[in-house]
Design a protein around this motif. Structure first.
Motif, mmCIF file in Angstrom:
data_model
loop_
_atom_site.group_PDB
_atom_site.id
_atom_site.type_symbol
_atom_site.label_atom_id
_atom_site.label_comp_id
_atom_site.label_asym_id
_atom_site.label_seq_id
_atom_site.Cartn_x
_atom_site.Cartn_y
_atom_site.Cartn_z
ATOM 1 N N PRO A 59 0.806 -1.226 0.000
ATOM 2 C CA PRO A 59 0.000 0.000 0.000
ATOM 3 C C PRO A 59 0.838 1.275 0.000
ATOM 4 N N LEU A 60 2.020 1.215 0.603
ATOM 5 C CA LEU A 60 2.910 2.380 0.582
ATOM 6 C C LEU A 60 3.575 2.527 -0.782
ATOM 7 N N GLU A 61 3.830 1.413 -1.432
ATOM 8 C CA GLU A 61 4.333 1.463 -2.809
ATOM 9 C C GLU A 61 3.267 2.056 -3.727
ATOM 10 N N TRP A 62 2.013 1.670 -3.499
ATOM 11 C CA TRP A 62 0.913 2.165 -4.340
ATOM 12 C C TRP A 62 0.795 3.679 -4.248
ATOM 13 N N ILE A 63 0.801 4.224 -3.029
ATOM 14 C CA ILE A 63 0.666 5.683 -2.912
ATOM 15 C C ILE A 63 1.931 6.390 -3.391
ATOM 16 N N SER A 64 3.083 5.733 -3.258
ATOM 17 C CA SER A 64 4.332 6.353 -3.735
ATOM 18 C C SER A 64 4.326 6.476 -5.250
ATOM 19 N N VAL A 65 3.850 5.437 -5.929
ATOM 20 C CA VAL A 65 3.732 5.487 -7.384
ATOM 21 C C VAL A 65 2.691 6.521 -7.790
ATOM 22 N N VAL A 74 10.215 4.511 -8.017
ATOM 23 C CA VAL A 74 9.716 3.849 -6.812
ATOM 24 C C VAL A 74 10.016 2.359 -6.886
ATOM 25 N N THR A 75 10.569 1.827 -5.804
ATOM 26 C CA THR A 75 10.856 0.405 -5.698
ATOM 27 C C THR A 75 10.262 -0.130 -4.411
ATOM 28 N N SER A 185 -0.073 17.758 -7.668
ATOM 29 C CA SER A 185 -1.256 17.446 -8.468
ATOM 30 C C SER A 185 -1.610 15.963 -8.371
ATOM 31 N N ARG A 186 -0.614 15.113 -8.508
ATOM 32 C CA ARG A 186 -0.881 13.671 -8.450
ATOM 33 C C ARG A 186 -1.340 13.238 -7.059
ATOM 34 N N ALA A 187 -0.768 13.843 -6.032
ATOM 35 C CA ALA A 187 -1.186 13.507 -4.669
ATOM 36 C C ALA A 187 -2.636 13.917 -4.433
#
Length: 318
Positions: A59-65, A74-75, A185-187
């Motif tokens: 889930p943290l990878e998802w929001i980071s992307v 992002v990895t 904007s993406r956030a």
């Protein structure tokens, strides 16, 4: 009382002393790796001019992307299908942590990562638990020896995750100012999607017949708090901790009293205890996904909506 207490621990899970030993060996191997390798992923990304972001688990990878888009590399540190609590860092990952621009994690989920951040990246870490109001750990969670004062599963509340992705966008903008507007904007877009998801949960769960959900472990405290549900976990924060027979008997009694018809299991944890409990009280089982790992299909939003559908059926919601 149930006739036995099935074990839920998977073979190969390292105990904490063995984890510390593995970390020591990994640190020694890291010296050789660093000397022989020509670089790691983080440095390669930085050479391309993009900040290297390491996300602890899905889930943290998802929001980071979502927030990083094309401007950040992002990895994810936890491979799909691996229970995040079981993370053991490789020497290469430790090197990546040292060189990354940002590590996105939640303190208390992964002891190996907590230690690596403290030793190698304290000034480059974004702890999602630090930007939202956390839910205190229950008595059962504390007595299970999980070592945290709060429930770390905050990503299961879309409204809190919306706050996290907003703050993450701000942190990325501070690191990479030329692309600050893109991060913001993406956030905002991701936060809007999560806010809409939160509204779906509130509407669907407003008038359910029962508000008690029995789960494999107490991963759903934020979901319960946000939507006025009662969570009864078979085990504490650690999904592989063995509940004692007395605990199982108490859960069974509560389930009968509350008219629970469904015992929730998880994809990455053995369902044996939940299945035995369901058989004891005449209930069925269904999957409630803690969304700790990448879904086989879809993403965080689709997994959350699948959870909502399962809850609607189990709780008798209109």
């Amino acid at each position: 009382m149930l006739p036995f207490s099935p074990k839920t621990r998977r073979a190969g899970r390292l105990s904490w002393p063995r984890r510390r030993a593995a970390a020591v060996l990994g640190a020694a191997a890291l010296l050789t790796t660093a000397a022989c390798s020509g670089g790691v992923t983080a440095s390669a990304d930085q050479a391309e001019g993009r900040p290297a972001v390491l996300a602890a688990f899905y889930p943290l990878e998802w929001i980071s992307v979502k927030a990083g888009g094309q401007d950040a590399a992002v990895t994810g540190l936890t491979q799909p299908g691996v229970e995040p609590h079981d993370l053991e860092l490789t020497p290469r990952q430790i090197a990546d942590i040292e060189r990354a621009d940002l590590i996105v994690y939640i303190k208390g989920v992964q002891p190996a990562l907590d230690e690596a951040v403290m030793e190698h990246a304290a000034g480059k870490a974004f702890d999602a638990a630090s930007v939202v109001t956390t839910v205190p750990a229950t008595t059962e969670q504390r007595s299970a020896g999980d070592g945290v004062s709060y429930d770390p599963h905050l990503w299961l509340d879309p409204s809190r995750l919306a706050t996290v992705v907003t703050k993450l966008g701000e942190r990325l903008a501070a690191i990479d100012r030329p692309h600050a507007d893109g991060y913001a904007s993406r956030a905002r877009t991701a936060a809007g999607e999560l806010t809409a998801l939160d509204a779906e949960f509130r509407r669907t769960l407003a008038g359910c017949t029962t508000r008690t959900m029995v789960t494999s472990h107490t991963a759903f405290g934020y979901l319960a708090e946000r939507y006025n549900l009662r969570q009864v976990g078979i085990s504490g924060l650690d999904p592989e901790a063995e509940p004692d027979p007395a605990r199982i008997a108490r859960v069974a009694a509560t389930a009968r009293e509350e008219g629970v018809t469904t015992i929730f299991t998880e994809e990455l944890v053995s369902p044996k205890v939940a299945e035995v409990l369901a058989g004891e009280i005449g209930a069925k089982t269904a999957v409630l996904n803690p969304i700790e790992s990448r879904p086989a299909q879809g993403d965080y939003l689709s997994a959350a909506r699948a959870n909502l559908s399962a809850l609607r059926t189990a709780l008798g919601c209109p």
